[in-house]
Design an enzyme around this catalytic site. Structure first.
Site, PDB file in Angstrom:
ATOM      1  N   ARG A 181      52.723  57.759  31.575  1.00  0.00           N
ATOM      2  CA  ARG A 181      52.462  56.320  31.465  1.00  0.00           C
ATOM      3  C   ARG A 181      53.540  55.532  32.197  1.00  0.00           C
ATOM      4  O   ARG A 181      53.237  54.564  32.914  1.00  0.00           O
ATOM      5  CB  ARG A 181      52.400  55.895  29.991  1.00  0.00           C
ATOM      6  CG  ARG A 181      51.167  56.384  29.253  1.00  0.00           C
ATOM      7  CD  ARG A 181      51.200  55.973  27.797  1.00  0.00           C
ATOM      8  NE  ARG A 181      51.170  54.517  27.639  1.00  0.00           N
ATOM      9  CZ  ARG A 181      51.379  53.909  26.469  1.00  0.00           C
ATOM     10  NH1 ARG A 181      51.656  54.622  25.382  1.00  0.00           N
ATOM     11  NH2 ARG A 181      51.330  52.593  26.390  1.00  0.00           N
ATOM     12  N   CYS A 242      58.606  49.794  25.252  1.00  0.00           N
ATOM     13  CA  CYS A 242      57.611  50.868  25.065  1.00  0.00           C
ATOM     14  C   CYS A 242      56.245  50.266  25.354  1.00  0.00           C
ATOM     15  O   CYS A 242      56.124  49.373  26.190  1.00  0.00           O
ATOM     16  CB  CYS A 242      57.696  51.458  23.651  1.00  0.00           C
ATOM     17  SG  CYS A 242      57.356  50.262  22.349  1.00  0.00           S
TER      18      CYS A 242
END
Length: 286
Positions: A181, A242
């Site tokens: 990611r 995050c």
């Protein structure tokens, strides 16, 4: 006799010995991604440690923000904290179902609003269950409490703060998402979010900071090695990020175990930065 937490991490043995203390506030901060089943409230309802109350990350949030679980106002958080039985100075222990994933988000939230007497259960509910300890489906009884919020803005960063930091490089930004990611090689799980990372940021997936077999936090020397390998300077300011501000808390918490109590969390994280707009996006390895 006042109940004292032994430190920022408590063992399952310590919690079992003190579970009946009337002073203790026990919180289950289990979190599940949007669309996942069972949901976090369903996981809690199915089984939890006796006496635990559910810290609902998705709903202990700013109701007016389009972003997921952004911090509520101090006044709103005080109401939530009192509903959870958290009074000023109360010893609070937090856990989640997986070991070390979302409990640090609740730990950070309490610290943002000035409550420092808080610890995380090492290994979480996962270790507790593996040891055959008591479980229940019963809700905890109500507990009267008065909570006085003392907001600590130095522990929070906004989109504007991170944009400014691109120019100043005053702080290191470190991202807790999985490497694929971060590198932008897979789509983001939330619709309409670009793939990649904040330019110049470092990457340390949060799962690398706990024992995969038990969910327990790694020893300090191993934590320090993980951060060092990620390229983090232990003496320079740190902003953690995050997907949506949850597992960024894992980085902030484990850095606090290494003596860094000044780490800030980018609350909006990638769910804000990755939206279509004028924020720059980088891909590839850090």
């Amino acid at each position: 006799m006042t109940l004292e937490l032994p430190g920022p991490l408590v063992s399952t043995e310590w919690l079992a010995d003190h579970l009946s203390s009337p002073e203790l506030v026990l919180l289950d901060a289990t979190f599940a991604m949007p669309g996942a089943t069972p949901t976090a409230p369903e996981i809690f309802a199915a089984s939890h440690i006796p006496g635990a109350r559910f810290f609902d990350i998705d709903h202990i949030a700013d109701p007016n923000s389009p972003l997921p679980h952004m911090l509520p106002s101090p006044e709103d958080f005080a109401t939530v904290a009192e509903g959870l039985g958290i009074h000023d100075g109360a010893p609070v222990v937090i856990y989640d179902a997986t070991g070390l994933m979302s409990a640090p988000r609740a730990w950070w939230t309490l610290r943002v609003f000035g409550h420092e007497n808080v610890a995380i259960l090492n290994g979480g509910f996962r270790k507790w269950k593996a040891e055959g300890r008591a479980e229940t489906t019963e809700p905890a009884p109500p507990k009267k409490a008065t909570f006085t919020p003392r907001f600590r803005p130095e522990l929070v960063r906004s989109r504007e703060d991170v944009l400014t930091n691109l120019d100043t490089a005053a702080a290191q930004v470190i991202d807790a998402r999985a490497a694929d990611r971060f590198e932008g090689t897979v789509p983001e799980p939330r619709p309409g979010i670009r793939s990649g990372h904040i330019p110049g940021s470092l990457n340390l997936p949060f799962g690398k900071l706990s024992d995969p077999a038990t969910g327990e936090v790694l020893p300090p020397e191993a934590l320090a090695e993980r951060f060092r390998d990620a390229g983090l300077d232990p003496h320079k300011p740190v902003i953690t990020s995050c997907g949506s501000g949850v597992t960024a808390g894992v980085l902030a918490f484990t850095l606090s175990l290494l003596g860094r109590d000044d780490v800030a969390v980018y609350d909006g994280s990638w769910s804000e930065w990755g939206r279509e707009g004028d924020t720059p996006v980088a891909t590839g390895k850090a």
